[in-house]
Design a protein around this motif. Structure first.
Motif, PDB file in Angstrom:
ATOM      1  N   LYS A   1       0.819  -1.224   0.000  1.00  0.00           N
ATOM      2  CA  LYS A   1       0.000   0.000   0.000  1.00  0.00           C
ATOM      3  C   LYS A   1       0.848   1.266   0.000  1.00  0.00           C
ATOM      4  O   LYS A   1       0.340   2.358   0.286  1.00  0.00           O
ATOM      5  N   THR A   2       2.148   1.136  -0.305  1.00  0.00           N
ATOM      6  CA  THR A   2       3.028   2.314  -0.281  1.00  0.00           C
ATOM      7  C   THR A   2       3.771   2.534  -1.593  1.00  0.00           C
ATOM      8  O   THR A   2       4.365   3.593  -1.778  1.00  0.00           O
ATOM      9  N   SER A   3       3.771   1.548  -2.491  1.00  0.00           N
ATOM     10  CA  SER A   3       4.507   1.673  -3.750  1.00  0.00           C
ATOM     11  C   SER A   3       3.564   1.436  -4.922  1.00  0.00           C
ATOM     12  O   SER A   3       2.488   0.843  -4.776  1.00  0.00           O
ATOM     13  N   TRP A   4       3.996   1.914  -6.099  1.00  0.00           N
ATOM     14  CA  TRP A   4       3.182   1.826  -7.304  1.00  0.00           C
ATOM     15  C   TRP A   4       3.737   0.741  -8.225  1.00  0.00           C
ATOM     16  O   TRP A   4       4.941   0.571  -8.357  1.00  0.00           O
ATOM     17  N   ILE A   5       2.778   0.035  -8.885  1.00  0.00           N
ATOM     18  CA  ILE A   5       3.136  -0.965  -9.888  1.00  0.00           C
ATOM     19  C   ILE A   5       2.705  -0.422 -11.245  1.00  0.00           C
ATOM     20  O   ILE A   5       1.515  -0.143 -11.465  1.00  0.00           O
TER      21      ILE A   5
END
Length: 356
Positions: free
Chosen positions: A21-25
Motif C-alpha cells: 500500500k506504499t509503492s506503485w506498480i
C-alpha cells in the motif's frame, strides 16, 4: 446513443501495490490513450484505457470518488468497486490539470441532469430535458408524500459503505506501516545515539591524546634545546680548552721531537766522529786508558741517547692518548648529530599529525 467518449489524452497508468500500500506498480511501460466515456442512458461516467486487446483501466466515476494531485504531473483516485487505487502520470502539468477538471465535473451530482462534453480541453454541459423533467416531477411528488429510497440510492449507499470500508482498511494499513516505521526509526535513533556517544568518547580520547602529544612535543623540544646548548658548551669548551691545549701540546711535542732528532743526529755524528777517532786511535795505538775514557764517554752519551729515546716514546704515548681523546670527542659529536636528526624527524612527524 449509448456510451460515447468525451475526451481523450495520453498517460502512463499505475496501480497501488496491494501488499505494501506504499509503492506503485506500473500497468504500462509508457503513456497510452486514456478516455472519459459518458453513458447517456445510465447517466454514468467511466475512465477507460485499452492497450491492444487488453483493458488496462475501467473505472466508474461516482460522486464520492476523489481525484488527488500528488505531484506536478501525477494524480490518483480510489476505485472501491475494483478494490484498488489507480495512478496516472502525464507528460506535462497542463494535461494533468485538464484531467483533474474533467474528473471533478464528471463526479458532481448535477451532471446527471446534464450532458458533459469537452471542447478544446474544457468541459461544457448541455441540459438533458427529460432528466430535468424527471427530476422536477420526482421533486414534486416527494413534496406531496414520502417515497421510499430507490434502488439507485441503495446502490449509492452500498458504494459509499464499500469506499468507507476500503478507506478504513487503507488507514489501518497506513497506521500499521506508520507503527512499524516508528519502531524502525526509534531503533535507528537509538543506533545514532550510540554512534554519537562512541564518537564523543573517541573525540575526547583524541583530544586527550593530542594534549599528551603536545606535552611530549614540548618536552622533546626542551630536551632538544638543552642538548643543543650542552653540545654548544661542550664544543666551545673542548674546542677552546681541550683541543687547543692538545694542539699546543702536540706542537710542543713535535718541536721537542724535532730538537731531539737534531740532538740525536748530533750525537750520531759525534759517535761517528768518536768511532772514527777510536779507529784512528787504534791505528795510532792509543793507550788503554784513553780507550777506556773514550768508552766511558761513549757509554754516557749512549745513556743520554736512551733517556732521550725514552722521553720521545713517552711523548709519543701522550700524543697517542690525546689522539684517542680526540677520536672519542668526534664519536660523541657524531652520536649527538644522530640524536638531533632523530629529534628533528620526531618533531616533523608530530607536526604532520597536528596538521592532519
Amino acid at each position: 446513443m449509448g456510451e460515447q467518449p468525451i475526451w481523450t489524452t495520453r498517460a502512463q497508468i499505475f496501480e497501488i501495490d496491494r501488499a505494501t500500500k506504499t509503492s506503485w506498480i506500473p500497468c504500462t511501460k509508457q503513456a497510452i490513450p486514456i478516455s472519459f466515456y459518458h453513458d447517456t442512458n445510465r447517466k454514468t461516467y467511466r475512465i477507460i484505457s485499452v492497450e491492444g486487446s487488453k483493458a488496462i483501466l475501467n473505472s466508474t466515476i461516482t460522486p464520492n470518488t476523489v481525484f488527488t494531485k500528488t505531484a506536478q504531473k501525477f494524480g490518483q483516485w480510489s476505485d472501491p468497486k475494483a478494490g484498488t487505487i489507480y495512478g496516472v502520470g502525464f507528460p506535462n502539468e497542463e494535461d494533468l490539470l485538464k484531467f483533474s477538471e474533467i474528473f471533478q465535473q464528471a463526479k458532481e451530482p448535477d451532471t446527471h441532469s446534464k450532458s458533459l462534453t469537452v471542447e478544446n480541453g474544457k468541459p461544457k454541459y448541455s441540459i438533458n430535458r427529460s432528466s430535468s423533467m424527471n427530476s422536477n416531477s420526482s421533486t414534486g411528488s416527494a413534496n406531496q408524500d414520502e417515497v421510499p429510497p430507490s434502488s439507485n440510492s441503495s446502490k449509492t449507499s452500498n458504494s459509499i459503505d464499500a469506499q468507507l470500508k476500503y478507506e478504513n482498511d487503507k488507514l489501518k494499513l497506513a497506521l500499521a506501516q506508520s507503527s512499524a516505521n516508528a519502531k524502525k526509526w526509534e531503533t535507528e535513533l537509538q543506533n545514532l545515539r550510540n554512534n554519537n556517544a562512541r564518537l564523543t568518547t573517541a573525540l575526547q580520547e583524541s583530544t586527550s591524546n593530542v594534549e599528551e602529544w603536545k606535552k611530549q612535543l614540548l618536552m622533546y623540544k626542551e630536551e632538544n634545546e638543552h642538548l643543543r646548548l650542552r653540545v654548544q658548551e661542550l664544543t666551545k669548551k673542548e674546542n677552546a680548552e681541550g683541543f687547543s691545549q692538545i694542539q699546543a701540546e702536540k706542537n710542543s711535542l713535535e718541536s721537542k721531537v724535532g730538537r731531539l732528532e737534531k740532538s740525536l743526529e748530533q750525537q750520531s755524528n759525534e759517535i761517528a766522529k768518536m768511532t772514527l777517532e777510536l779507529s784512528e786511535a787504534q791505528t795510532l795505538k792509543l793507550t788503554n786508558n784513553e780507550l777506556a775514557d773514550k768508552v766511558r764517554d761513549l757509554k754516557v752519551e749512549n745513556e743520554k741517547l736512551q733517556k732521550v729515546s725514552y722521553e720521545l716514546s713517552s711523548k709519543q704515548r701522550i700524543i697517542d692518548e690525546q689522539k684517542g681523546k680526540i677520536g672519542e670527542l668526534e664519536e660523541l659529536f657524531s652520536k649527538m648529530k644522530s640524536h638531533f636528526a632523530e629529534m628533528n624527524h620526531l618533531r616533523e612527524t608530530m607536526d604532520k599529525r597536528f596538521k592532519a
